[in-house]
Design an enzyme around this catalytic site. Structure first.
Site, mmCIF file in Angstrom:
data_model
loop_
_atom_site.group_PDB
_atom_site.id
_atom_site.type_symbol
_atom_site.label_atom_id
_atom_site.label_comp_id
_atom_site.label_asym_id
_atom_site.label_seq_id
_atom_site.Cartn_x
_atom_site.Cartn_y
_atom_site.Cartn_z
ATOM 1 N N ALA A 81 -15.763 19.428 -56.487
ATOM 2 C CA ALA A 81 -16.960 20.261 -56.342
ATOM 3 C C ALA A 81 -17.962 20.097 -57.485
ATOM 4 O O ALA A 81 -19.168 20.216 -57.280
ATOM 5 C CB ALA A 81 -16.542 21.729 -56.245
ATOM 6 N N THR A 98 -22.189 20.562 -57.535
ATOM 7 C CA THR A 98 -22.870 21.780 -58.012
ATOM 8 C C THR A 98 -24.228 21.405 -58.605
ATOM 9 O O THR A 98 -25.175 22.182 -58.529
ATOM 10 C CB THR A 98 -22.045 22.550 -59.065
ATOM 11 O OG1 THR A 98 -21.611 21.650 -60.078
ATOM 12 C CG2 THR A 98 -20.839 23.216 -58.453
ATOM 13 N N GLN A 152 -12.838 15.383 -52.490
ATOM 14 C CA GLN A 152 -12.416 16.690 -51.988
ATOM 15 C C GLN A 152 -13.614 17.416 -51.367
ATOM 16 O O GLN A 152 -13.451 18.488 -50.798
ATOM 17 C CB GLN A 152 -11.876 17.546 -53.144
ATOM 18 C CG GLN A 152 -10.643 16.988 -53.820
ATOM 19 C CD GLN A 152 -10.264 17.808 -55.055
ATOM 20 O OE1 GLN A 152 -10.945 17.770 -56.070
ATOM 21 N NE2 GLN A 152 -9.175 18.554 -54.967
ATOM 22 N N ASP A 196 -19.434 17.712 -48.218
ATOM 23 C CA ASP A 196 -20.887 17.771 -48.065
ATOM 24 C C ASP A 196 -21.527 16.458 -47.635
ATOM 25 O O ASP A 196 -22.736 16.401 -47.380
ATOM 26 C CB ASP A 196 -21.539 18.264 -49.361
ATOM 27 C CG ASP A 196 -21.065 17.485 -50.596
ATOM 28 O OD1 ASP A 196 -20.914 16.245 -50.503
ATOM 29 O OD2 ASP A 196 -20.844 18.115 -51.649
ATOM 30 N N HIS A 229 -10.812 16.450 -47.285
ATOM 31 C CA HIS A 229 -10.971 17.770 -46.663
ATOM 32 C C HIS A 229 -11.989 17.753 -45.529
ATOM 33 O O HIS A 229 -12.478 18.791 -45.107
ATOM 34 C CB HIS A 229 -11.361 18.809 -47.722
ATOM 35 C CG HIS A 229 -10.313 19.007 -48.781
ATOM 36 N ND1 HIS A 229 -10.578 19.545 -50.012
ATOM 37 C CD2 HIS A 229 -8.986 18.718 -48.790
ATOM 38 C CE1 HIS A 229 -9.464 19.583 -50.738
ATOM 39 N NE2 HIS A 229 -8.494 19.073 -50.015
ATOM 40 N N CYS A 247 -14.534 17.690 -31.614
ATOM 41 C CA CYS A 247 -13.610 18.340 -30.687
ATOM 42 C C CYS A 247 -12.195 18.212 -31.249
ATOM 43 O O CYS A 247 -11.764 17.129 -31.627
ATOM 44 C CB CYS A 247 -13.706 17.686 -29.311
ATOM 45 S SG CYS A 247 -12.393 18.239 -28.189
ATOM 46 N N CYS A 256 -10.137 15.916 -28.321
ATOM 47 C CA CYS A 256 -10.377 14.485 -28.062
ATOM 48 C C CYS A 256 -11.109 13.790 -29.205
ATOM 49 O O CYS A 256 -11.255 12.574 -29.199
ATOM 50 C CB CYS A 256 -11.136 14.285 -26.751
ATOM 51 S SG CYS A 256 -12.889 14.711 -26.830
ATOM 52 N N SER A 298 -13.638 17.484 -60.728
ATOM 53 C CA SER A 298 -12.534 18.195 -60.091
ATOM 54 C C SER A 298 -11.710 18.868 -61.172
ATOM 55 O O SER A 298 -11.408 18.262 -62.199
ATOM 56 C CB SER A 298 -11.644 17.243 -59.293
ATOM 57 O OG SER A 298 -10.484 17.945 -58.841
ATOM 58 N N SER A 299 -11.348 20.123 -60.931
ATOM 59 C CA SER A 299 -10.506 20.814 -61.898
ATOM 60 C C SER A 299 -9.046 20.377 -61.743
ATOM 61 O O SER A 299 -8.190 20.781 -62.526
ATOM 62 C CB SER A 299 -10.640 22.325 -61.718
ATOM 63 O OG SER A 299 -10.491 22.639 -60.354
#
Ligand SMILES: [Zn+2]
Length: 265
Positions: free
Chosen positions: A39, A43, A116, A119, A136, A144, A147, A210-211
């Site tokens: 993230a 930011t 991760q 966006d 993610h 869908c 399908c 990333s933490s």
């Protein structure tokens, strides 16, 4: 603020020159790098970290996957939350951090970008989609669940805002959801497998923003290190894997990467 977080005023805008020079040397020496992002890289594009307290995401309880599958009410709550937070992502543009990563891919220095983030900003900044491994998923489109057919969000948003109409797959009648991995939903096998292969095969693993606390994703830096790669961590705050790293830079991401990749100050 957790116990190992630096207060905001202690985060330097750029790393000191010694650290930048070391990163430049490690990038030069690398034949096959992998970038891993969280993230923190986004930011700086104005996308709030959904795990941070007090943000817009905190106003809406996340709907986990089982709830989504089980009831129409939960699906309405899911889409209500999605479209309440949609603007922050839909209007975001790649920043200097993303562009520096793209430049490393363009130079052939980086074979894959494991992220991760949901966006889509690595693709938006020019990294070919087949080089981005989204652990993610992606929140900029829907698909869908039955399908796999993909759907643009805009028509779904219009129909939902007009009368809370839930999207249904036109091809098979299945449930449609953003192409993200929800809480309670299995991690995508193909992406996890590719991320594992890239982590084992690389000689430099560069984790950015990333933490390194969300597993299983946070296992990849350790896997790369065990497999012989040099591990570099660039993050505003200390991370759980700093002791394992060959180089840790705690500074703002965009200016730091820009300085290391493009030589700007
Ligand atoms: Zn379908």
């Amino acid at each position: 603020m957790g116990p190992n977080r630096l207060p905001a005023w202690r985060v330097p805008v750029t790393a000191d020159k010694t650290a930048i020079d070391r990163l430049i040397a490690l990038l030069d020496a690398s034949q096959r790098g992998v970038v891993f992002t969280g993230a923190g890289i986004s930011t700086e594009s104005g996308i709030p970290d959904f795990r941070s307290p007090g943000g817009i995401w905190a106003k809406y309880r996340p709907i986990d996957f089982q709830e989504f599958m089980a009831s129409e009410g939960a699906r309405r709550a899911y889409w209500r939350r999605k479209f309440a937070t949609h603007e922050a992502v839909a209007g975001a543009e790649p920043n200097r951090g993303h562009l520096a990563v793209t430049e490393l891919v363009r130079r052939g220095k980086v074979s894959a970008v494991i992220t991760q983030n949901i966006d889509g900003l690595h693709q938006a900044s020019g990294v070919p989609a087949d080089r981005v491994i989204e652990l993610h998923g992606n929140t900029t489109y829907a698909h869908c669940l039955n399908c796999g057919r993909e759907y643009d969000l805009e028509p779904i948003r219009e129909a939902f805002l007009a009368g809370e109409t839930l999207p249904v797959c036109g091809a098979c009648g299945g449930l449609v959801k953003t192409a993200t991995v929800s809480f309670g939903q299995a991690m995508p096998e193909a992406e996890m497998g590719r991320a594992r292969e890239e982590s084992v095969a690389c000689d430099l693993f560069l984790t950015i923003g990333s933490s390194l606390v969300v597993y299983p994703a946070a296992g990849f830096p350790a896997l790369a290190k065990e497999s012989g790669a040099v591990l570099v961590i660039v993050n505003r705050e200390p991370t759980g894997l700093d002791d394992l790293a060959d180089l840790v830079i705690n500074a703002e991401i965009g200016p730091t990467l820009d300085a290391a990749v493009n030589g700007s100050k």
